[in-house]
Design an enzyme around this catalytic site. Structure first.
Site, PDB file in Angstrom:
ATOM      1  N   HIS A   1       1.768   4.260  -3.042  1.00 21.63           N
ATOM      2  CA  HIS A   1       1.632   5.497  -2.716  1.00 21.63           C
ATOM      3  C   HIS A   1       2.900   6.538  -3.389  1.00 21.63           C
ATOM      4  CE1 HIS A   1      -1.909   6.753  -0.563  1.00 21.63           C
ATOM      5  NE2 HIS A   1      -1.564   5.871   0.504  1.00 21.63           N
TER       6      HIS A   1
ATOM      7  N   GLU B   1      -6.450   6.653  -1.114  1.00 23.05           N
ATOM      8  CA  GLU B   1      -6.513   5.551  -0.725  1.00 23.05           C
ATOM      9  C   GLU B   1      -6.950   4.126  -1.299  1.00 23.05           C
ATOM     10  OE1 GLU B   1      -4.464   4.991   2.298  1.00 23.05           O
ATOM     11  OE2 GLU B   1      -3.978   7.084   1.837  1.00 23.05           O
TER      12      GLU B   1
ATOM     13  N   HIS C   1       0.772  -1.212   0.168  1.00 26.74           N
ATOM     14  CA  HIS C   1      -0.025   0.010  -0.024  1.00 26.74           C
ATOM     15  C   HIS C   1       0.802   1.222  -0.010  1.00 26.74           C
ATOM     16  CE1 HIS C   1      -3.591   2.371   1.360  1.00 26.74           C
ATOM     17  NE2 HIS C   1      -2.453   3.293   2.079  1.00 26.74           N
ATOM     18  N   GLU C   2       1.942   1.423   0.987  1.00 29.07           N
ATOM     19  CA  GLU C   2       2.794   2.471   1.064  1.00 29.07           C
ATOM     20  C   GLU C   2       3.576   2.781  -0.344  1.00 29.07           C
ATOM     21  OE1 GLU C   2       1.940   4.502   3.183  1.00 29.07           O
ATOM     22  OE2 GLU C   2       0.645   3.420   4.478  1.00 29.07           O
TER      23      GLU C   2
END
Length: 295
Positions: free
Chosen positions: A152, A225, A148-149
């Site tokens: 980003h 997100e 997830h990070e």
């Protein structure tokens, strides 16, 4: 996982206020006065754009340093144990899959289950995880959080966030000075130049408007997100990403939620009304539903 946005917005607000006060003390604001009777709108727009985007990019430039300093994150230069080795190798593999340079990998002491990524360059970013996340989530969930990070970073979310913050800053600066000008001329009847009311009112208005305008940045953050969740599912697996969000939801039931996290509504079910506008993340139930539906 809200630290990235919260740190950026808080830093941006601080930088913006410090720059504004400094420029006032240096007399730069006097350039906005036209013939001693009004605001020079053209000069104001140029001034606001330079200051607004400058503040946003300064915040981005120091984001890694600020994140390390504020959380006490320690970068893994050379893994000293099996957990650090696994963490380092997982981020390296995911960064390769995502097509970005290897980020710095860091761990910081906190009981909160949290992680964040930041940095001015997608090839020189920082990915940090809390000790709480490592101890309270299994590795399949941690892998999804890391994905997830990394997503980003790969999506350039911090750069886009900075551009949006720059536009927001510009409008805040212009509107704050217009309000200050009106109060100074209409209420306090200053005839030439700027009186004390202009400087005091515009500073107060700038702070209030910047806080309110952060709802726009928060809205953008909520939309990103979902994409980051999808990226985490791709770099790990959909089941792992859903499992990570469900673990986060279980860990932050209302009775267990620390006060500082409640203010930002990391668990979407806790925020209501006006508070929802300041949420950096969508409700966990909505994110889980989006993953289960394949969106």
């Amino acid at each position: 996982m809200m630290k990235r946005v919260f740190l950026f917005i808080a830093t941006n607000l601080a930088v913006l206020v410090v720059l504004s006060i400094t420029l006032r003390l240096l007399g730069v604001d006097s350039l906005l006065d036209q013939s001693g009777t009004g605001l020079n709108i053209t000069a104001l727009l140029i001034f606001a754009s330079v200051l607004g985007f400058g503040g946003a990019f300064i915040s981005l430039a120091i984001s890694k340093w600020m994140a390390k300093r504020s959380t006490g994150a320690v970068v893994i230069e050379k893994p000293s144990n099996e957990t650090e080795r696994w963490l380092f190798d997982t981020v390296r593999r995911q960064a390769r899959q995502a097509g970005i340079g290897m980020p710095e990998v860091a761990i910081y002491e906190s009981e909160d289950i949290n992680a964040f990524a930041t940095g001015m360059n997608r090839n020189k970013a920082l990915v940090a995880v809390s000790t709480g996340l490592l101890s309270k989530m299994d590795r399949s969930a941690v892998e999804a959080v890391l994905g997830h990070e990394v997503t980003h970073v790969a999506n350039g979310d911090m750069i886009t966030l900075t551009l949006i913050q720059g536009v927001v800053n510009t409008f805040v600066i212009v509107l704050a000075r217009v309000i200050g000008h009106l109060v100074d001329k209409v209420v306090f009847k200053t005839e030439r130049g700027f009186g004390p009311a202009y400087f005091i009112t515009s500073i107060v208005a700038e702070i209030v408007l910047a806080i309110l305008a952060s709802t726009i940045v928060m809205w953008f953050s909520r939309q990103r997100e979902y994409r980051a969740d999808a990226g985490g599912a791709k770099l790990s697996s959909r089941d792992n990403m859903i499992g990570a969000l469900e673990a986060l939801k279980r860990a932050h039931e209302p009775s267990q939620l620390p006060q500082q996290m409640a203010a930002f509504g990391i668990n979407g079910g806790l925020a209501s009304g006006f508070k929802k506008l300041f949420m950096s993340h969508p409700p966990l139930d909505a994110r889980i539903a989006a993953l289960k539906s394949g969106h």
